[in-house]
Write a protein that holds these residues in place. Structure first.
Motif, PDB file in Angstrom:
ATOM      1  N   TYR A 273       0.831  -1.202   0.000  1.00 21.80           N
ATOM      2  CA  TYR A 273       0.000   0.000   0.000  1.00 21.80           C
ATOM      3  C   TYR A 273       0.872   1.262   0.000  1.00 21.80           C
TER       4      TYR A 273
ATOM      5  N   TYR B 225       2.273   1.864  -3.370  1.00 18.78           N
ATOM      6  CA  TYR B 225       1.194   2.366  -4.223  1.00 18.78           C
ATOM      7  C   TYR B 225       0.910   3.845  -3.939  1.00 18.78           C
ATOM      8  N   ALA B 226       0.823   4.211  -2.664  1.00 21.20           N
ATOM      9  CA  ALA B 226       0.520   5.593  -2.291  1.00 21.20           C
ATOM     10  C   ALA B 226       1.620   6.547  -2.764  1.00 21.20           C
TER      11      ALA B 226
ATOM     12  N   MET C  67       1.229   6.983  -6.543  1.00 18.65           N
ATOM     13  CA  MET C  67       0.089   7.839  -6.878  1.00 18.65           C
ATOM     14  C   MET C  67       0.411   9.306  -6.585  1.00 18.65           C
TER      15      MET C  67
ATOM     16  N   TYR D  58      -6.718   7.630  -3.063  1.00 16.48           N
ATOM     17  CA  TYR D  58      -5.939   6.464  -2.662  1.00 16.48           C
ATOM     18  C   TYR D  58      -5.688   6.354  -1.158  1.00 16.48           C
TER      19      TYR D  58
ATOM     20  N   ASN E 124     -11.193   3.098  -4.299  1.00 15.75           N
ATOM     21  CA  ASN E 124     -10.329   3.088  -5.481  1.00 15.75           C
ATOM     22  C   ASN E 124      -9.032   2.307  -5.290  1.00 15.75           C
ATOM     23  N   VAL E 125      -8.743   1.869  -4.071  1.00 19.57           N
ATOM     24  CA  VAL E 125      -7.512   1.123  -3.815  1.00 19.57           C
ATOM     25  C   VAL E 125      -7.631  -0.243  -4.503  1.00 19.57           C
TER      26      VAL E 125
END
Length: 56
Positions: free
Chosen positions: A14, A17-18, A21, A31, A37-38
């Protein structure tokens, strides 16, 4: 990280990913750990005990 864990997300994945983004300039609300939307691939797999409780 704790919010990611509470929302059943893989913390390291995560966070990666963050950061990506954020780097791309996306809106932070898209996010957050509790956002719909995750991506599903960031979710932790349910244990047998959790699966049996989800049937109720």
């Amino acid at each position: 990280m704790e919010t990611a864990k509470v929302n059943n997300l893989k913390p390291y994945d995560y966070l990666e990913y963050a950061f990506e983004m954020t780097r791309q300039g996306n809106d932070v609300t898209d996010y957050l750990p509790y956002s719909k939307n995750v991506p599903q691939n960031l979710k932790m797999e349910a244990t047998k005990d959790e699966e049996s409780h989800s049937q109720y």
